[in-house]
Design an enzyme around this catalytic site. Structure first.
Site, PDB file in Angstrom:
ATOM      1  N   HIS A  30      24.328  40.442  16.972  1.00 23.49           N
ATOM      2  CA  HIS A  30      23.823  40.632  15.602  1.00 23.49           C
ATOM      3  C   HIS A  30      22.850  41.814  15.573  1.00 23.49           C
ATOM      4  O   HIS A  30      21.655  41.655  15.775  1.00 23.49           O
ATOM      5  CB  HIS A  30      23.129  39.344  15.137  1.00 23.49           C
ATOM      6  CG  HIS A  30      22.703  39.348  13.702  1.00 23.49           C
ATOM      7  ND1 HIS A  30      23.077  38.362  12.818  1.00 23.49           N
ATOM      8  CD2 HIS A  30      21.932  40.203  12.998  1.00 23.49           C
ATOM      9  CE1 HIS A  30      22.550  38.611  11.630  1.00 23.49           C
ATOM     10  NE2 HIS A  30      21.841  39.734  11.718  1.00 23.49           N
ATOM     11  N   HIS A  89      19.708  32.813  12.883  1.00 25.54           N
ATOM     12  CA  HIS A  89      18.315  32.627  12.421  1.00 25.54           C
ATOM     13  C   HIS A  89      17.962  31.129  12.431  1.00 25.54           C
ATOM     14  O   HIS A  89      17.163  30.676  11.610  1.00 25.54           O
ATOM     15  CB  HIS A  89      18.086  33.170  11.000  1.00 25.54           C
ATOM     16  CG  HIS A  89      18.613  34.552  10.734  1.00 25.54           C
ATOM     17  ND1 HIS A  89      18.498  35.578  11.639  1.00 25.54           N
ATOM     18  CD2 HIS A  89      19.232  35.088   9.637  1.00 25.54           C
ATOM     19  CE1 HIS A  89      19.044  36.674  11.123  1.00 25.54           C
ATOM     20  NE2 HIS A  89      19.499  36.403   9.919  1.00 25.54           N
ATOM     21  N   SER A 130      15.831  44.335   8.618  1.00 29.45           N
ATOM     22  CA  SER A 130      14.465  44.099   8.136  1.00 29.45           C
ATOM     23  C   SER A 130      14.091  42.652   8.433  1.00 29.45           C
ATOM     24  O   SER A 130      14.957  41.774   8.498  1.00 29.45           O
ATOM     25  CB  SER A 130      14.389  44.333   6.630  1.00 29.45           C
ATOM     26  OG  SER A 130      15.259  43.450   5.956  1.00 29.45           O
ATOM     27  N   GLY A 146      17.910  46.169   5.506  1.00 31.16           N
ATOM     28  CA  GLY A 146      16.657  45.982   4.781  1.00 31.16           C
ATOM     29  C   GLY A 146      16.744  46.400   3.334  1.00 31.16           C
ATOM     30  O   GLY A 146      17.772  46.248   2.691  1.00 31.16           O
ATOM     31  N   HIS A 185      21.893  45.433  13.283  1.00 33.78           N
ATOM     32  CA  HIS A 185      22.110  46.254  12.089  1.00 33.78           C
ATOM     33  C   HIS A 185      22.156  47.721  12.526  1.00 33.78           C
ATOM     34  O   HIS A 185      21.180  48.459  12.360  1.00 33.78           O
ATOM     35  CB  HIS A 185      21.009  45.977  11.063  1.00 33.78           C
ATOM     36  CG  HIS A 185      21.059  44.575  10.539  1.00 33.78           C
ATOM     37  ND1 HIS A 185      21.766  44.229   9.413  1.00 33.78           N
ATOM     38  CD2 HIS A 185      20.535  43.415  11.024  1.00 33.78           C
ATOM     39  CE1 HIS A 185      21.668  42.927   9.210  1.00 33.78           C
ATOM     40  NE2 HIS A 185      20.916  42.404  10.168  1.00 33.78           N
ATOM     41  N   ASP A 213      18.888  40.695  15.758  1.00 32.35           N
ATOM     42  CA  ASP A 213      18.697  41.213  14.392  1.00 32.35           C
ATOM     43  C   ASP A 213      18.148  42.647  14.452  1.00 32.35           C
ATOM     44  O   ASP A 213      17.483  43.114  13.525  1.00 32.35           O
ATOM     45  CB  ASP A 213      17.745  40.312  13.592  1.00 32.35           C
ATOM     46  CG  ASP A 213      18.082  40.245  12.115  1.00 32.35           C
ATOM     47  OD1 ASP A 213      18.949  41.008  11.661  1.00 32.35           O
ATOM     48  OD2 ASP A 213      17.457  39.433  11.421  1.00 32.35           O
ATOM     49  N   TYR A 216      25.868  40.203   2.995  1.00 35.28           N
ATOM     50  CA  TYR A 216      25.409  38.863   2.579  1.00 35.28           C
ATOM     51  C   TYR A 216      26.353  38.206   1.567  1.00 35.28           C
ATOM     52  O   TYR A 216      26.551  37.008   1.563  1.00 35.28           O
ATOM     53  CB  TYR A 216      24.033  38.970   1.913  1.00 35.28           C
ATOM     54  CG  TYR A 216      22.805  38.894   2.793  1.00 35.28           C
ATOM     55  CD1 TYR A 216      22.853  39.109   4.156  1.00 35.28           C
ATOM     56  CD2 TYR A 216      21.560  38.600   2.225  1.00 35.28           C
ATOM     57  CE1 TYR A 216      21.695  39.042   4.933  1.00 35.28           C
ATOM     58  CE2 TYR A 216      20.399  38.532   2.994  1.00 35.28           C
ATOM     59  CZ  TYR A 216      20.473  38.752   4.346  1.00 35.28           C
ATOM     60  OH  TYR A 216      19.329  38.686   5.100  1.00 35.28           O
TER      61      TYR A 216
HETATM   62  C1  FWO Z   1      16.267  38.089   8.575  1.00 40.18           C
HETATM   63  C2  FWO Z   1      18.562  41.104   8.001  1.00 40.18           C
HETATM   64  C3  FWO Z   1      15.964  37.770   7.107  1.00 40.18           C
HETATM   65  C4  FWO Z   1      18.689  43.102   6.538  1.00 40.18           C
HETATM   66  O1  FWO Z   1      15.909  36.616   6.773  1.00 40.18           O
HETATM   67  O2  FWO Z   1      18.783  38.780   7.686  1.00 40.18           O
HETATM   68  O3  FWO Z   1      15.804  38.732   6.323  1.00 40.18           O
HETATM   69  O4  FWO Z   1      19.566  43.119   5.679  1.00 40.18           O
HETATM   70  O5  FWO Z   1      18.366  44.085   7.208  1.00 40.18           O
HETATM   71  N1  FWO Z   1      16.863  39.414   8.603  1.00 40.18           N
HETATM   72  N2  FWO Z   1      17.703  41.070   5.686  1.00 40.18           N
HETATM   73  C5  FWO Z   1      15.005  38.124   9.398  1.00 40.18           C
HETATM   74  C6  FWO Z   1      14.395  36.771   9.689  1.00 40.18           C
HETATM   75  C7  FWO Z   1      15.243  35.977  10.625  1.00 40.18           C
HETATM   76  C8  FWO Z   1      13.026  36.960  10.276  1.00 40.18           C
HETATM   77  C9  FWO Z   1      18.087  39.652   8.097  1.00 40.18           C
HETATM   78  C10 FWO Z   1      17.945  41.826   6.847  1.00 40.18           C
HETATM   79 ZN    ZN Z   2      20.292  37.756   8.614  1.00 39.14          ZN
END
Ligand code: FWO
Ligand code: ZN
Length: 381
Positions: A62, A225, A281, A69, A64, A277, A131
């Site tokens: 996983h 996560h 973000s 973000g 990016h 991750d 997502y």
């Molecule tokens: C987690 C990636 C979150 C992106 O919940 O899912 O945001 O699109 O770059 N990151 N949103 C981080 C937590 C597990 C701390 C992502 C992010």
């Molecule tokens: Zn994620």
């Protein structure tokens, strides 16, 4: 083309003792207690590691790789990853993904970045999607991507139980999983559904419901996560007991979640994986969904969490290694090729220093990192 690593203390991840490793081009050709340097076969490069520990290169399922973000607006988009940020942290295989932003981040860029990293020396795969559901794809749909695009091994990261998700209902998720299943079969891929699980109280309930109401196998679902909060971890323990693999996002506190799974819920370590991750973000939201902080993920946290599991959690090295090597390889259907030191496997190897830092890294047989520094850099590093 021919390399011999001499006097290595090999964890395959099982400890197999002091060995020499023969590398032919990109693969491990032989492992033995003493491999003599062959004559008449041209130049042979010999690395005498003098008893240093050698482990398989880590697999990070996983990352990016083109950045992600943006949850705090355009100025909070995270940067694209560079080759050395991966290799210097002992990672030799990554699965790239998009995240929250499936609009300004594109599948075309993700695919091309994965190809670029492969040319630069590591091994890469991608999930199609972001997502949202219905999700972003390269061709018309997930199923075709799996069949037609070599690097696509599944769909993800699909957000559930999160205020940023598309609020998919069960039938949306079932259809998506069905496409992944059939696409995986026809494409000769694992056909994974990699779920981003948010902080909402439903947790992975939707995954349990898919399993209860369809014929789909648990092995195709990876919830990640899962160390986000104690309740989610508890659900993760149920998922692992049902035969699934629970993915923990590495970071400063991550080892605590892993130790809880092992000690409190008696989960076998075989059902735990970690991923970083990296370059995504790491936003923090308050109870009302307001953004109150924003960090960026790093592939480095894998190594740190692995060390925490060994040092603070007192888990033996060979066991702790599984969460970054064999277990992930199993999840991605790469067993025997990745995440292990064995004859015929890709020559992805990490030589550690005595204090468990990365010293040398070979990826597909090529020396990428020496004395902890990237000697092979990305094209514009
Ligand atoms: C987690 C990636 C979150 C992106 O919940 O899912 O945001 O699109 O770059 N990151 N949103 C981080 C937590 C597990 C701390 C992502 C992010
Ligand atoms: Zn994620």
């Amino acid at each position: 083309m021919i390399k011999i690593i001499k006097n290595a203390n090999v964890y395959s991840p099982e400890p197999i003792g002091k060995c020499d490793i023969l590398i032919l081009d990109e693969r491990i050709a032989h492992i033995d207690s003493n491999i003599p340097v062959p004559r008449g076969l041209g130049e042979v490069e010999v690395f005498d590691v003098r008893g240093a520990t050698i482990i398989p290169g880590f697999i990070d399922q996983h990352v990016h790789i083109i950045g992600g973000g943006g949850e705090g607006g355009p100025a909070t988009r995270t940067p694209e990853i560079q080759l050395s940020q991966i290799t210097t942290n002992g990672v030799t295989t990554v699965v790239g993904c998009l995240g929250t932003d499936g609009t300004t981040r594109h599948m075309y860029s993700l695919l091309t970045k994965a190809r670029a990293l492969e040319i630069e020396g590591i091994t890469t795969f991608i999930y199609t999607g972001a997502y949202e559901v219905p999700t972003r794809t390269i061709t018309e749909n997930v199923r075709n991507d799996l069949i037609l695009i070599d690097k696509v091994i599944g769909v993800g990261e699909i957000a559930i139980s999160d205020h940023r998700s598309a609020q998919p209902d069960l039938s949306d998720l079932r259809k998506l999983a069905a496409e992944a299943r059939v696409g995986g079969m026809l494409g000769g891929k694992p056909g994974l559904v990699h779920f981003h699980v948010g902080g909402g109280p439903r947790g992975i309930q939707p995954i349990f419901e898919i399993l209860e109401t369809t014929e789909l196998p648990i092995a195709m679902f990876t919830p990640t996560h899962m160390n986000r909060n104690p309740e989610l971890l508890e659900q993760g323990a149920r998922f692992a007991k049902a035969g699934g693999k629970v993915d923990i996002t590495s970071g400063p506190e991550a080892y605590k979640g892993i130790m809880r799974l092992l000690n409190e819920f008696n989960i076998s370590i075989d059902h735990i994986t970690i991923s970083s991750d990296g370059n995504g973000s790491l936003p923090k939201f308050d109870a009302d969904g307001n953004l109150i902080g924003l960090g960026v993920g790093s592939v480095r946290t894998n190594l740190e969490t692995w060390r925490d599991v060994m040092i603070k959690g007192h888990v033996p090295m060979e066991e702790a290694l599984k969460i970054l090597t064999t277990n992930v390889a199993q999840n991605l259907n790469l067993q025997g090729r990745k995440g292990c030191i064995a004859r015929g496997a890709d020559a992805d190897l990490v030589e550690l220093t005595d204090d468990l830092e990365v010293n040398r890294v070979w990826a597909r047989g090529r020396l990428m990192v020496d004395a902890g520094r990237a000697i092979v850099k990305g094209t514009f590093e």
